[in-house]
Design a protein around this motif. Sequence first.
Motif, PDB file in Angstrom:
ATOM      1  N   VAL A  38       0.870  -1.177   0.000  1.00 26.28           N
ATOM      2  CA  VAL A  38       0.000   0.000   0.000  1.00 26.28           C
ATOM      3  C   VAL A  38       0.911   1.233   0.000  1.00 26.28           C
ATOM      4  CG1 VAL A  38      -1.846   1.252   1.164  1.00 26.28           C
ATOM      5  CG2 VAL A  38      -1.781  -1.258   1.264  1.00 26.28           C
ATOM      6  N   ILE A  39       1.147   1.784  -1.165  1.00 27.29           N
ATOM      7  CA  ILE A  39       2.023   2.950  -1.285  1.00 27.29           C
ATOM      8  C   ILE A  39       1.312   4.156  -0.672  1.00 27.29           C
ATOM      9  CG2 ILE A  39       3.330   4.395  -2.864  1.00 27.29           C
ATOM     10  CD1 ILE A  39       4.224   1.467  -2.723  1.00 27.29           C
ATOM     11  N   GLN A  40       2.028   4.878   0.180  1.00 27.66           N
ATOM     12  CA  GLN A  40       1.436   6.007   0.878  1.00 27.66           C
ATOM     13  C   GLN A  40       1.443   7.246  -0.017  1.00 27.66           C
ATOM     14  OE1 GLN A  40       0.282   5.151   4.306  1.00 27.66           O
ATOM     15  NE2 GLN A  40       0.663   3.305   3.099  1.00 27.66           N
ATOM     16  N   GLY A  41       0.313   7.915  -0.106  1.00 29.36           N
ATOM     17  CA  GLY A  41       0.204   9.113  -0.935  1.00 29.36           C
ATOM     18  C   GLY A  41      -1.230   9.322  -1.346  1.00 29.36           C
ATOM     19  N   ALA A  42      -1.522  10.500  -1.854  1.00 28.88           N
ATOM     20  CA  ALA A  42      -2.905  10.864  -2.175  1.00 28.88           C
ATOM     21  C   ALA A  42      -3.510   9.947  -3.225  1.00 28.88           C
ATOM     22  CB  ALA A  42      -2.966  12.322  -2.636  1.00 28.88           C
ATOM     23  N   GLN A  43      -2.715   9.526  -4.215  1.00 34.51           N
ATOM     24  CA  GLN A  43      -3.259   8.714  -5.298  1.00 34.51           C
ATOM     25  C   GLN A  43      -3.816   7.394  -4.771  1.00 34.51           C
ATOM     26  OE1 GLN A  43      -0.541   8.044  -8.520  1.00 34.51           O
ATOM     27  NE2 GLN A  43      -1.988   6.836  -9.710  1.00 34.51           N
ATOM     28  N   THR A  44      -3.141   6.814  -3.768  1.00 36.27           N
ATOM     29  CA  THR A  44      -3.563   5.529  -3.207  1.00 36.27           C
ATOM     30  C   THR A  44      -4.572   5.691  -2.080  1.00 36.27           C
ATOM     31  OG1 THR A  44      -1.388   4.601  -3.723  1.00 36.27           O
ATOM     32  CG2 THR A  44      -2.750   3.390  -2.150  1.00 36.27           C
ATOM     33  N   LEU A  45      -4.399   6.725  -1.253  1.00 32.43           N
ATOM     34  CA  LEU A  45      -5.132   6.815  -0.001  1.00 32.43           C
ATOM     35  C   LEU A  45      -6.371   7.696  -0.041  1.00 32.43           C
ATOM     36  CD1 LEU A  45      -2.151   7.158   2.523  1.00 32.43           C
ATOM     37  CD2 LEU A  45      -3.297   5.077   1.758  1.00 32.43           C
ATOM     38  N   SER A  46      -6.483   8.617  -0.997  1.00 27.62           N
ATOM     39  CA  SER A  46      -7.539   9.620  -0.947  1.00 27.62           C
ATOM     40  C   SER A  46      -8.936   9.011  -0.883  1.00 27.62           C
ATOM     41  CB  SER A  46      -7.435  10.568  -2.147  1.00 27.62           C
ATOM     42  OG  SER A  46      -8.427  11.574  -2.069  1.00 27.62           O
ATOM     43  N   MET A  47      -9.295   8.197  -1.849  1.00 20.46           N
ATOM     44  CA  MET A  47     -10.647   7.630  -1.875  1.00 20.46           C
ATOM     45  C   MET A  47     -10.896   6.688  -0.696  1.00 20.46           C
ATOM     46  SD  MET A  47     -13.588   7.724  -3.080  1.00 20.46           S
ATOM     47  CE  MET A  47     -13.245   8.773  -4.497  1.00 20.46           C
ATOM     48  N   PRO A  48      -9.969   5.770  -0.362  1.00 19.09           N
ATOM     49  CA  PRO A  48     -10.205   4.925   0.815  1.00 19.09           C
ATOM     50  C   PRO A  48     -10.376   5.724   2.107  1.00 19.09           C
ATOM     51  CG  PRO A  48      -8.480   3.976  -0.538  1.00 19.09           C
ATOM     52  CD  PRO A  48      -8.776   5.331  -1.114  1.00 19.09           C
ATOM     53  N   MET A  49      -9.625   6.825   2.259  1.00 20.29           N
ATOM     54  CA  MET A  49      -9.777   7.648   3.457  1.00 20.29           C
ATOM     55  C   MET A  49     -11.170   8.265   3.522  1.00 20.29           C
ATOM     56  SD  MET A  49      -6.092   9.567   3.936  1.00 20.29           S
ATOM     57  CE  MET A  49      -6.706  10.533   5.328  1.00 20.29           C
ATOM     58  N   LYS A  50     -11.676   8.725   2.389  1.00 20.32           N
ATOM     59  CA  LYS A  50     -13.020   9.307   2.359  1.00 20.32           C
ATOM     60  C   LYS A  50     -14.065   8.248   2.685  1.00 20.32           C
ATOM     61  CE  LYS A  50     -11.715  12.968  -0.877  1.00 20.32           C
ATOM     62  NZ  LYS A  50     -11.856  13.523  -2.241  1.00 20.32           N
ATOM     63  N   GLU A  51     -13.854   7.030   2.194  1.00 19.41           N
ATOM     64  CA  GLU A  51     -14.776   5.939   2.499  1.00 19.41           C
ATOM     65  C   GLU A  51     -14.698   5.563   3.973  1.00 19.41           C
ATOM     66  OE1 GLU A  51     -13.675   2.862  -0.183  1.00 19.41           O
ATOM     67  OE2 GLU A  51     -14.475   3.872  -1.947  1.00 19.41           O
TER      68      GLU A  51
END
Length: 316
Positions: free
Chosen positions: A229-242
């Motif tokens: 799981v690469i850390q950064g907006a591209q990977t984390l943005s949508m899952p964080m919102k969910e």
Amino acid sequence: KWLDGKATGEKAERFIAFIFELDEREEWQDEGAWVKANPGLGTIKSLSALRQNVSKAKDDATYLPTLLVKDFNLIENQSQAWLTWAEIHNEATFDPGDGTFTYAVLGVDAADTTDLTAACLLMQRPNDPNFYALHMAWIPLRALEQAEREGRRGGRDGVPYDAWIARGLMRTCETPIMDKRDVLDWVAEVQDKFGIYAVSCGYDPWHMRDVPTVEAYEDCFGADNLQKVIQGAQTLSMPMKELRALYKEGRIVDNANPIAEWCRSNVAIRTDVNGNIQPDKKNQDPRNRIDAWAAECDAFIAMKNIADDYRAMIGG
């Protein structure tokens, strides 16, 4: 480029530029000041649309940086608080040994010497929309002893590590550098005690790159079930919102684990002009650990990646 003569190859004799922006950041809430950054407001730019954008920013702090950049011409790169206490804390409880849980997905946020190493087993059960989380964290014993020698009030990071260790919510490691294979021992303990099998693992590869550690995890899960799981907006943005939506609905149940709650409370966010978010530490203070939340997020992403297979495994 105009001043240097690079725009047209020669300096322009007749050129004037205007930059329209707010004088003060907080003026975004003052409708009378909006025209400072929007000279065409009401003609080439819709006043009602801008009102809607401002209203959205008041309701959703993650949208505010987008508003400030796009509508008011302000540079905005500061971290914004992410969760409220109502979203952080869930009083609901569950019994992992009640026989209704069979398979889980592991999330790991590893550290070497300073941060916590944290693990989260995330699981669901048939016909139940909730997600259930078991957390564990590790800290080098040397770090605790150093804080005690220095006489720091509140101990290391100002939280009751000793009490959490006494309650079995946290463990210490004897070596100065954390052995991430200790996480696998805990996973095996959960399997033996509760009959819950971890079928996949999501992890941040930054501190898990040495060959013995990777091989141990591959032996446990299989190489195909080990997910970076690469850390950064591209990977984390949508899952964080969910995830935030799940927190709001009380659908993340973790028996009110205080380490997980503390780490969630320390999560701030950075938002780019496209509304993508990524995590940061509150006040950019390294003592505000977010490791248990990061492990939870990694587990959530890994579970999403195998969602169909996981539902088939649990029979729901």
